[in-house]
Scaffold this motif. Structure first.
Motif: not given
Length: 280
Positions: A4-6, A81-83, A173-174, A182-183
């Motif tokens: 999904g969002r990924q 994910l801005w932390k 980014t990558f 991303l988690g």
């Protein structure tokens, strides 16, 4: 696995690749001068084989790219994910949104049609209202009057400077995702790990084909309107800046403190987003 969002990061990379390819095809026949810009665009859309489809795919792809990078920025904010340790990921995401908007803004003038010309004029009024930054940009872009100098610089930014900056932010980014992720997600089975590269390659190909087919469908069924050549001496009724500058333009027109107030709001908002990881 693409979840999904990924997939938004991969989606924006594929859209950017489509924009680069279609942009290069258009650049072969485009001439960045006020006298020839509109005529060369007419030649592309009316006389070249598939020229109109390529032009429309490029226009729809630009809109889709803005949508995806904004959705991705919202996704990163929503998921926290801005932390730390993902400050670089957040900053690159903000930069990609800004650069994508600059792609759209500089590309509008290149058509040299009535809508693109006057929306750029109104947008330039907003940009030049920025404190300190506005006068510097006016000097770098060749003045406050829309002419050959401004068009040439917009063309250089659109096809040279902005793509390089976009690629640099995409690499950050990558690279950041590869380093910090991303988690935490459940580990994949060993069989899945063995075929991960092949799966991603296959999914990427399907995604690229789906996106291209969608853009071609939109280009054929819902083409963007192409207007006549711009007349610098006749301002059409209701001329407005691009949609992402409407709010700042309204503030600039109505704020009691003048245009500098609107420009200050834009700067605070832009830098506030960029520095969010260090403020919170």
């Amino acid at each position: 696995y693409v979840r999904g969002r990924q997939a938004l990061g991969v989606l924006m990379a594929v859209l950017f690749a489509i924009e680069v390819v279609t942009g290069l095809l258009l650049a072969f026949h485009y001439r960045p001068t006020p006298d020839a810009a509109h005529t060369s665009t007419l030649t592309i859309v009316r006389e070249l084989p598939m020229g109109n489809v390529i032009h429309q795919v490029h226009a729809w792809g630009a809109l889709a790219l803005i949508l995806v990078v904004v959705l991705r920025l919202l996704r990163l904010f929503w998921d926290g994910l801005w932390k730390a340790p993902r400050e670089v990921l957040w900053c690159s995401a903000v930069a990609l949104v800004w650069l994508s908007l600059q792609f759209d803004f500089t590309g509008r003038l290149l058509l040299w049609d009535a809508h693109g010309y006057w929306s750029t004029v109104r947008g330039i009024e907003v940009v030049y209202a920025l404190p300190i930054v506005g006068p510097v940009l006016a000097f770098l872009l060749g003045g406050r009057m829309m002419g050959e100098d401004v068009l040439t610089r917009f063309y250089a930014l659109h096809v040279g400077v902005l793509p390089l900056l976009w690629i640099a932010c995409l690499y950050l980014t990558f690279a950041t995702v590869r380093r910090v992720g991303l988690g935490s997600y459940p580990s994949m089975p060993s069989v899945a790990r063995m075929s991960t590269f092949r799966r991603h390659r296959y999914n990427l190909l399907l995604l690229a084909l789906f996106l291209f087919a969608t853009l071609v469908t939109l280009a054929v069924l819902v083409p963007f309107r192409f207007e006549g050549a711009a007349d610098p001496y006749v301002t059409p009724a209701g001329a407005r800046p691009p949609w992402y500058m409407h709010a700042a333009y309204v503030v600039m027109q109505r704020a009691p403190l003048g245009s500098g107030f609107a420009g200050g709001i834009m700067l605070v908002f832009a830098f506030g987003l960029l520095l969010l990881p260090w403020w919170a």
